[in-house]
Motif scaffolding. Structure first.
Motif, PDB file in Angstrom:
ATOM      1  N   VAL A   1       0.839  -1.209   0.000  1.00 18.19           N
ATOM      2  CA  VAL A   1       0.000   0.000   0.000  1.00 18.19           C
ATOM      3  C   VAL A   1       0.872   1.257   0.000  1.00 18.19           C
ATOM      4  CG1 VAL A   1      -1.683   1.321   1.341  1.00 18.19           C
ATOM      5  CG2 VAL A   1      -1.944  -1.156   1.100  1.00 18.19           C
ATOM      6  N   LEU A   2       1.951   1.232   0.773  1.00 18.16           N
ATOM      7  CA  LEU A   2       2.850   2.389   0.820  1.00 18.16           C
ATOM      8  C   LEU A   2       3.508   2.645  -0.536  1.00 18.16           C
ATOM      9  CD1 LEU A   2       4.595   1.896   4.288  1.00 18.16           C
ATOM     10  CD2 LEU A   2       3.062   3.761   3.632  1.00 18.16           C
ATOM     11  N   GLY A   3       3.687   1.585  -1.319  1.00 25.19           N
ATOM     12  CA  GLY A   3       4.254   1.754  -2.649  1.00 25.19           C
ATOM     13  C   GLY A   3       3.405   2.662  -3.524  1.00 25.19           C
ATOM     14  N   VAL A   4       2.093   2.617  -3.338  1.00 23.46           N
ATOM     15  CA  VAL A   4       1.184   3.506  -4.067  1.00 23.46           C
ATOM     16  C   VAL A   4       1.106   4.870  -3.377  1.00 23.46           C
ATOM     17  CG1 VAL A   4      -1.173   3.812  -4.918  1.00 23.46           C
ATOM     18  CG2 VAL A   4      -0.157   1.533  -4.851  1.00 23.46           C
TER      19      VAL A   4
ATOM     20  N   THR B   1      -0.654  -3.778  -4.956  1.00 22.96           N
ATOM     21  CA  THR B   1      -0.084  -2.520  -5.449  1.00 22.96           C
ATOM     22  C   THR B   1      -0.662  -2.162  -6.809  1.00 22.96           C
ATOM     23  OG1 THR B   1       1.990  -2.973  -4.269  1.00 22.96           O
ATOM     24  CG2 THR B   1       2.067  -1.325  -6.016  1.00 22.96           C
ATOM     25  N   ILE B   2      -0.700  -3.133  -7.704  1.00 22.59           N
ATOM     26  CA  ILE B   2      -1.230  -2.892  -9.050  1.00 22.59           C
ATOM     27  C   ILE B   2      -2.717  -2.536  -8.986  1.00 22.59           C
ATOM     28  CG2 ILE B   2      -1.715  -3.966 -11.286  1.00 22.59           C
ATOM     29  CD1 ILE B   2       0.807  -5.662 -10.865  1.00 22.59           C
ATOM     30  N   GLY B   3      -3.462  -3.267  -8.166  1.00 26.58           N
ATOM     31  CA  GLY B   3      -4.893  -3.005  -8.047  1.00 26.58           C
ATOM     32  C   GLY B   3      -5.192  -1.612  -7.528  1.00 26.58           C
ATOM     33  N   LEU B   4      -4.441  -1.172  -6.523  1.00 24.27           N
ATOM     34  CA  LEU B   4      -4.636   0.178  -5.993  1.00 24.27           C
ATOM     35  C   LEU B   4      -4.281   1.242  -7.026  1.00 24.27           C
ATOM     36  CD1 LEU B   4      -3.380   0.144  -2.286  1.00 24.27           C
ATOM     37  CD2 LEU B   4      -5.650   0.767  -3.110  1.00 24.27           C
ATOM     38  N   ALA B   5      -3.187   1.015  -7.740  1.00 22.62           N
ATOM     39  CA  ALA B   5      -2.772   1.978  -8.763  1.00 22.62           C
ATOM     40  C   ALA B   5      -3.830   2.099  -9.855  1.00 22.62           C
ATOM     41  CB  ALA B   5      -1.430   1.560  -9.360  1.00 22.62           C
ATOM     42  N   PHE B   6      -4.378   0.967 -10.293  1.00 22.48           N
ATOM     43  CA  PHE B   6      -5.424   0.995 -11.315  1.00 22.48           C
ATOM     44  C   PHE B   6      -6.694   1.656 -10.779  1.00 22.48           C
ATOM     45  CE2 PHE B   6      -3.059  -2.186 -13.820  1.00 22.48           C
ATOM     46  CZ  PHE B   6      -3.254  -1.648 -15.085  1.00 22.48           C
ATOM     47  N   THR B   7      -6.991   1.432  -9.509  1.00 19.19           N
ATOM     48  CA  THR B   7      -8.170   2.062  -8.903  1.00 19.19           C
ATOM     49  C   THR B   7      -8.023   3.580  -8.896  1.00 19.19           C
ATOM     50  OG1 THR B   7      -8.561   0.141  -7.486  1.00 19.19           O
ATOM     51  CG2 THR B   7      -9.588   2.214  -6.824  1.00 19.19           C
TER      52      THR B   7
END
Length: 291
Positions: free
Chosen positions: A146-149, A182-188
């Motif tokens: 999560v912190l990566g986003v 991480t990918i899912g949050l970024a796409f969201t």
């Protein structure tokens, strides 16, 4: 004087945290403890716990590409301490929930508590707590994913790429599967930006190209750290769930991986249609409630 200055700094940081973020952290932590309290208080020692403390070969962390386990488990211990590990895990999940509501700008109390309840009660928590002796590892991976986003979103220009890349590296080095988070949050974040009034395609592209660079940096750092850990221990990546091929750049392997990913997603949503129907019903209800 020094204690007062530290206390003043903590109070200053605490006051800067928005109320809805505090609510998400508190709600996730409390509900998470309540939802999983049974296993915290009724966990019997099993063979996995005994192996972790007395038999477990700690080099398995290295050969699995999960070198961060050695650091985390030196702090938390290899032995099963249900209540303590339950609290540590839920604390990590609660902070993750707070960061997510902050990034998604979810300020309505109902939806903050709803998201907190979903994260605290999600079935995968039961799976993690079935392996209580290593459960803090999973929640550390979630938090760093999560912190990566968050760092890309929080810092302007390109300043967030380095800390974001480091967090992605730590998440990969803890449990590779959470790259999907991480990918899912970024796409969201990218999807929601399309509906904002100040939407600008140029700004949108510049903003999300940062995610690509952050992910690239994370992969490079993970590759370097994995190679260093293997060189120090004299080990090789083991043949487990394709771990030994994760650095393979062969075109055939890449194409097969992409095909498998596509087929899994397609089958999940369309072969078993009840999942798609339930998702649509839930999305419709949330939209109606927010009107």
């Amino acid at each position: 004087m020094e204690e007062k200055s530290v206390q003043a700094s903590v109070d200053k940081v605490y006051k800067k945290i928005p109320a809805y973020v505090k609510l998400a952290i508190a709600a996730t932590f409390i509900m998470g403890i309540l939802f999983n309290l049974f296993i915290f208080t009724n966990k019997a020692v099993n063979h996995d716990d005994i192996m972790a403390e007395f038999i477990y070969n700690k080099q398995l962390d290295i050969v699995s590409g999960r070198y961060m386990w050695l650091l985390i488990r030196r702090i938390t211990s290899y032995y099963d301490m249900p209540m303590l590990f339950g609290i540590i895990g839920m604390a990590g999940l609660a902070v993750s929930a707070g960061i997510i509501v902050y990034m998604l700008k979810i300020k309505d109390r109902f939806f903050v508590i709803l998201l907190s309840a979903i994260m605290a009660s999600f079935p995968i928590n039961a799976c993690y707590y079935s392996y209580l002796s290593i459960s803090p590892v999973y929640y550390f991976a979630i938090l760093t994913a999560v912190l990566g986003v968050f760092f890309v979103e929080r810092f302007g220009r390109w300043a967030g790429i380095i800390p974001a890349g480091v967090c992605i590296m730590m998440s990969l080095g803890t449990y590779q599967s959470f790259l999907a988070l991480t990918i899912g949050l970024a796409f969201t974040m990218a999807f929601l930006d399309l509906f904002r009034n100040d939407y600008d395609i140029k700004k949108w592209f510049r903003r999300y190209i940062k995610y690509v660079f952050a992910a690239g940096l994370g992969f490079v750092l993970y590759f370097i750290c994995t190679k260093i850990s293997l060189a120090i221990t004299g080990e090789e990546l083991r043949q487990y769930a394709g771990t030994d091929k994760m650095f393979s750049l062969e075109l055939g392997e890449i194409l097969r991986s992409l095909k498998t990913t596509w087929n899994n997603q397609k089958d999940f949503y369309f072969q078993h249609r009840q999942y798609l129907q339930e998702a649509l019903y839930g999305l419709t209800e949330l939209c109606l409630r927010s009107l």
